[in-house]
Design a protein around this motif. Structure first.
Motif, PDB file in Angstrom:
ATOM      1  N   CYS A  48       0.845  -1.204   0.000  1.00 47.70           N
ATOM      2  CA  CYS A  48       0.000   0.000   0.000  1.00 47.70           C
ATOM      3  C   CYS A  48       0.875   1.246   0.000  1.00 47.70           C
ATOM      4  CB  CYS A  48      -0.923   0.001   1.217  1.00 47.70           C
ATOM      5  SG  CYS A  48      -2.077  -1.382   1.245  1.00 47.70           S
ATOM      6  N   ARG A  50       1.491   2.752  -2.471  1.00 57.14           N
ATOM      7  CA  ARG A  50       1.704   2.505  -3.886  1.00 57.14           C
ATOM      8  C   ARG A  50       1.094   1.137  -4.062  1.00 57.14           C
ATOM      9  NH1 ARG A  50       6.817   2.336  -7.897  1.00 57.14           N
ATOM     10  NH2 ARG A  50       5.542   2.523  -9.747  1.00 57.14           N
ATOM     11  N   ASP A  51      -0.207   1.148  -4.180  1.00 52.93           N
ATOM     12  CA  ASP A  51      -1.008  -0.068  -4.107  1.00 52.93           C
ATOM     13  C   ASP A  51      -0.593  -1.075  -5.168  1.00 52.93           C
ATOM     14  OD1 ASP A  51      -2.201   1.527  -2.257  1.00 52.93           O
ATOM     15  OD2 ASP A  51      -4.064   1.803  -3.362  1.00 52.93           O
ATOM     16  N   THR A  57      -7.238  -7.415  -5.486  1.00 52.21           N
ATOM     17  CA  THR A  57      -7.823  -6.064  -5.494  1.00 52.21           C
ATOM     18  C   THR A  57      -7.038  -5.151  -4.555  1.00 52.21           C
ATOM     19  OG1 THR A  57      -9.390  -6.763  -3.789  1.00 52.21           O
ATOM     20  CG2 THR A  57     -10.173  -6.842  -6.076  1.00 52.21           C
ATOM     21  N   ARG A  59      -6.146  -1.934  -4.597  1.00 55.13           N
ATOM     22  CA  ARG A  59      -6.671  -0.587  -4.287  1.00 55.13           C
ATOM     23  C   ARG A  59      -7.770  -0.641  -3.243  1.00 55.13           C
ATOM     24  NH1 ARG A  59      -6.921   2.347 -10.174  1.00 55.13           N
ATOM     25  NH2 ARG A  59      -4.679   2.697 -10.330  1.00 55.13           N
ATOM     26  N   CYS A  62      -6.272  -1.778   0.187  1.00 53.43           N
ATOM     27  CA  CYS A  62      -5.493  -0.706   0.839  1.00 53.43           C
ATOM     28  C   CYS A  62      -6.407   0.400   1.356  1.00 53.43           C
ATOM     29  CB  CYS A  62      -4.453  -0.150  -0.124  1.00 53.43           C
ATOM     30  SG  CYS A  62      -3.108  -1.306  -0.449  1.00 53.43           S
ATOM     31  N   ARG A  63      -7.469   0.708   0.609  1.00 56.04           N
ATOM     32  CA  ARG A  63      -8.412   1.741   1.064  1.00 56.04           C
ATOM     33  C   ARG A  63      -9.027   1.320   2.403  1.00 56.04           C
ATOM     34  NH1 ARG A  63     -13.089   1.158  -1.341  1.00 56.04           N
ATOM     35  NH2 ARG A  63     -12.124   0.979  -3.385  1.00 56.04           N
TER      36      ARG A  63
END
Length: 125
Positions: A48, A50-51, A57, A59, A62-63
């Motif tokens: 994360c 820089r995912d 998945t 992004r 990491c969100r």
């Protein structure tokens, strides 16, 4: 001689200016995520800030982790999920570093539905 000094000074300045940019390209958070079902484990790497990694998945995962400051135990994607009473244990393990701090998490859920309700994209491999 003066031209050589200027050239050397310019080169040193350019190297100093690019060093932080190179450091920012490295992922600040790197985690291994493993899900074990009936003695079969699947493990992926998640980075994360820089995912990326080979997580399906990154992004979305990491969100979710950013929202809980990298603490998987605090994940609760769906409160009060509607799941069957099926008993097929899913064990999730996460280890690595989140923004320089060590992360170690292990939890067993009764089935896939409860696991996904808790961790969403982070646990979905």
């Amino acid at each position: 001689m003066r031209a050589i000094k200027i050239l050397a000074l310019t080169g040193a300045f350019m190297m100093a200016a690019t060093a932080p940019a190179l450091a920012e390209q490295r992922p600040r958070s790197s985690l291994k995520v493993a899900v074990t079902v009936a003695d079969t484990a699947r493990t992926v790497r998640l980075t994360c800030d820089r995912d990326g990694g080979n997580h399906p998945t990154p992004r979305a995962a990491c969100r979710l982790l950013r929202a809980v400051k990298g603490k998987p135990a605090r994940l609760e994607v769906r409160k009060n999920p509607i799941c069957t009473k099926e008993f097929r244990p899913h064990t999730v393990e996460i280890w690595g570093a989140w923004r320089g701090k060590p992360v170690r998490f292990t939890k067993t859920y009764s089935n896939a539905c409860l696991m996904k309700a808790a961790g969403g994209a982070v646990f979905t491999l």
